[in-house]
Structure formats: C-alpha cells, structure tokens
Motif scaffolding. Sequence first.
Motif, PDB file in Angstrom:
ATOM      1  N   THR A  57       0.822  -1.203   0.000  1.00  0.00           N
ATOM      2  CA  THR A  57       0.000   0.000   0.000  1.00  0.00           C
ATOM      3  C   THR A  57       0.861   1.261   0.000  1.00  0.00           C
ATOM      4  OG1 THR A  57      -0.135   0.011   2.417  1.00  0.00           O
ATOM      5  CG2 THR A  57      -1.876  -1.145   1.230  1.00  0.00           C
ATOM      6  N   ASP A  58       0.256   2.327  -0.479  1.00  0.00           N
ATOM      7  CA  ASP A  58       0.904   3.631  -0.471  1.00  0.00           C
ATOM      8  C   ASP A  58      -0.179   4.683  -0.320  1.00  0.00           C
ATOM      9  OD1 ASP A  58       3.208   5.455  -2.669  1.00  0.00           O
ATOM     10  OD2 ASP A  58       2.963   5.418  -0.489  1.00  0.00           O
ATOM     11  N   TYR A  59       0.190   5.830   0.286  1.00  0.00           N
ATOM     12  CA  TYR A  59      -0.784   6.855   0.595  1.00  0.00           C
ATOM     13  C   TYR A  59      -0.260   8.236   0.245  1.00  0.00           C
ATOM     14  CZ  TYR A  59      -2.970   3.156   3.326  1.00  0.00           C
ATOM     15  OH  TYR A  59      -3.562   1.985   3.710  1.00  0.00           O
ATOM     16  N   GLY A  60      -1.186   9.127  -0.120  1.00  0.00           N
ATOM     17  CA  GLY A  60      -0.817  10.515  -0.262  1.00  0.00           C
ATOM     18  C   GLY A  60      -0.452  11.094   1.089  1.00  0.00           C
ATOM     19  N   GLU A  61       0.430  12.082   1.068  1.00  0.00           N
ATOM     20  CA  GLU A  61       0.911  12.645   2.332  1.00  0.00           C
ATOM     21  C   GLU A  61      -0.219  13.185   3.195  1.00  0.00           C
ATOM     22  OE1 GLU A  61       4.677  11.480   2.406  1.00  0.00           O
ATOM     23  OE2 GLU A  61       3.795  12.800   3.924  1.00  0.00           O
ATOM     24  N   SER A  62      -1.228  13.755   2.576  1.00  0.00           N
ATOM     25  CA  SER A  62      -2.290  14.410   3.337  1.00  0.00           C
ATOM     26  C   SER A  62      -3.210  13.429   4.056  1.00  0.00           C
ATOM     27  CB  SER A  62      -3.119  15.289   2.404  1.00  0.00           C
ATOM     28  OG  SER A  62      -3.742  14.513   1.405  1.00  0.00           O
ATOM     29  N   VAL A  63      -3.149  12.148   3.720  1.00  0.00           N
ATOM     30  CA  VAL A  63      -4.062  11.181   4.337  1.00  0.00           C
ATOM     31  C   VAL A  63      -3.330  10.106   5.134  1.00  0.00           C
ATOM     32  CG1 VAL A  63      -5.709  11.557   2.461  1.00  0.00           C
ATOM     33  CG2 VAL A  63      -4.203   9.553   2.400  1.00  0.00           C
ATOM     34  N   LYS A  64      -2.022  10.130   5.114  1.00  0.00           N
ATOM     35  CA  LYS A  64      -1.263   9.111   5.849  1.00  0.00           C
ATOM     36  C   LYS A  64      -1.637   9.121   7.319  1.00  0.00           C
ATOM     37  CE  LYS A  64       2.869   8.509   3.029  1.00  0.00           C
ATOM     38  NZ  LYS A  64       4.333   8.745   2.910  1.00  0.00           N
ATOM     39  N   GLY A  65      -1.861   7.919   7.846  1.00  0.00           N
ATOM     40  CA  GLY A  65      -2.215   7.781   9.253  1.00  0.00           C
ATOM     41  C   GLY A  65      -3.699   7.931   9.530  1.00  0.00           C
ATOM     42  N   ARG A  66      -4.467   8.367   8.525  1.00  0.00           N
ATOM     43  CA  ARG A  66      -5.911   8.549   8.708  1.00  0.00           C
ATOM     44  C   ARG A  66      -6.734   7.624   7.814  1.00  0.00           C
ATOM     45  NH1 ARG A  66      -8.235  13.156   7.282  1.00  0.00           N
ATOM     46  NH2 ARG A  66      -6.712  13.706   5.661  1.00  0.00           N
ATOM     47  N   PHE A  67      -6.221   7.319   6.636  1.00  0.00           N
ATOM     48  CA  PHE A  67      -6.944   6.485   5.671  1.00  0.00           C
ATOM     49  C   PHE A  67      -6.252   5.127   5.553  1.00  0.00           C
ATOM     50  CE2 PHE A  67      -8.876  10.016   2.751  1.00  0.00           C
ATOM     51  CZ  PHE A  67      -9.401  10.642   3.879  1.00  0.00           C
ATOM     52  N   THR A  68      -7.063   4.105   5.293  1.00  0.00           N
ATOM     53  CA  THR A  68      -6.533   2.759   5.093  1.00  0.00           C
ATOM     54  C   THR A  68      -7.193   2.129   3.880  1.00  0.00           C
ATOM     55  OG1 THR A  68      -6.250   2.494   7.485  1.00  0.00           O
ATOM     56  CG2 THR A  68      -6.176   0.506   6.137  1.00  0.00           C
ATOM     57  N   ILE A  69      -6.377   1.676   2.948  1.00  0.00           N
ATOM     58  CA  ILE A  69      -6.885   0.985   1.766  1.00  0.00           C
ATOM     59  C   ILE A  69      -6.733  -0.519   1.973  1.00  0.00           C
ATOM     60  CG2 ILE A  69      -4.664   1.092   0.531  1.00  0.00           C
ATOM     61  CD1 ILE A  69      -6.282   1.517  -2.069  1.00  0.00           C
ATOM     62  N   SER A  70      -7.716  -1.262   1.487  1.00  0.00           N
ATOM     63  CA  SER A  70      -7.670  -2.717   1.597  1.00  0.00           C
ATOM     64  C   SER A  70      -8.391  -3.328   0.401  1.00  0.00           C
ATOM     65  CB  SER A  70      -8.312  -3.188   2.911  1.00  0.00           C
ATOM     66  OG  SER A  70      -9.676  -2.797   2.957  1.00  0.00           O
ATOM     67  N   ARG A  71      -8.192  -4.615   0.228  1.00  0.00           N
ATOM     68  CA  ARG A  71      -8.867  -5.285  -0.882  1.00  0.00           C
ATOM     69  C   ARG A  71      -9.323  -6.674  -0.471  1.00  0.00           C
ATOM     70  NH1 ARG A  71      -4.985  -5.201  -5.659  1.00  0.00           N
ATOM     71  NH2 ARG A  71      -6.592  -6.493  -6.655  1.00  0.00           N
ATOM     72  N   ASP A  72     -10.406  -7.108  -1.090  1.00  0.00           N
ATOM     73  CA  ASP A  72     -10.942  -8.451  -0.900  1.00  0.00           C
ATOM     74  C   ASP A  72     -11.094  -9.039  -2.294  1.00  0.00           C
ATOM     75  OD1 ASP A  72     -12.536 -10.737  -0.597  1.00  0.00           O
ATOM     76  OD2 ASP A  72     -13.646  -9.869   1.074  1.00  0.00           O
ATOM     77  N   ASN A  73     -10.150  -9.868  -2.686  1.00  0.00           N
ATOM     78  CA  ASN A  73     -10.157 -10.382  -4.052  1.00  0.00           C
ATOM     79  C   ASN A  73     -11.358 -11.288  -4.321  1.00  0.00           C
ATOM     80  OD1 ASN A  73      -7.836  -8.955  -4.616  1.00  0.00           O
ATOM     81  ND2 ASN A  73      -6.477 -10.714  -4.312  1.00  0.00           N
ATOM     82  N   ALA A  74     -11.791 -12.006  -3.313  1.00  0.00           N
ATOM     83  CA  ALA A  74     -12.943 -12.887  -3.495  1.00  0.00           C
ATOM     84  C   ALA A  74     -14.197 -12.091  -3.832  1.00  0.00           C
ATOM     85  CB  ALA A  74     -13.168 -13.726  -2.248  1.00  0.00           C
TER      86      ALA A  74
END
Length: 111
Positions: A57-74
Amino acid sequence: QVQLVESGGGLVQAGGSLRLSCVASGIIFGLYDMNWYRQAPGKQRELVASITSGRSTDYGESVKGRFTISRDNAKRTVSLQMDSLKLEDTAVYYCNTRLLWGQGTQVTVSS
C-alpha cells in the motif's frame, strides 16, 4: 461489462469516519493494482491511496495515518476506510485501475 462502481460516500462531520467501497467487474481483479483518487472543486485530481496485487500500500501525504486501503479479491472489492476526516477531505472520490475509472462518489465533510 468492464466497470468499477463506487459506493459509501456521504455527509459526515469533521473528525468522523466513512468507508468507501469499489466493486470491479469484467476484470481479473486479483491481478490488478487498485487506486483511489479524489478531486475537489477547482483542484486537480490527486492520488489518495493505492494497493498492489501483492497488497503493498501507499498513501498521499495528506491522508497518511488517517486512511486505510484494503482489498478483498474474493469479492472483487477495494475499500478505503477514512478516519479523522477533515474539511479538506471534501471531494469526489474515484476508484481506478489502469485506464478504467468509476463514476465517483461524493464525500462532504462539514464543520
């Protein structure tokens, strides 16, 4: 049909949370890196978060520590958990992979 469909946007007070989801169809989802972008009025579209097929994962500086990206392939779904929302997070949020874009979902943060 090849498409990305976002959901989960809405109106939230500053400091609150929202969870966006994007469901993909027509692609072998697990092979694709996925991104969330946003565009505020009068501003350029910016990359918010990305997740690779290998779940890096990677995040824009303005959202680091506040946003979380995840995925569910199924479920062919990529999600964006947004916490500690700020007024400046107000934007239309788009799901993206390669040249494919969703229609966007509006997130509005109020004071």
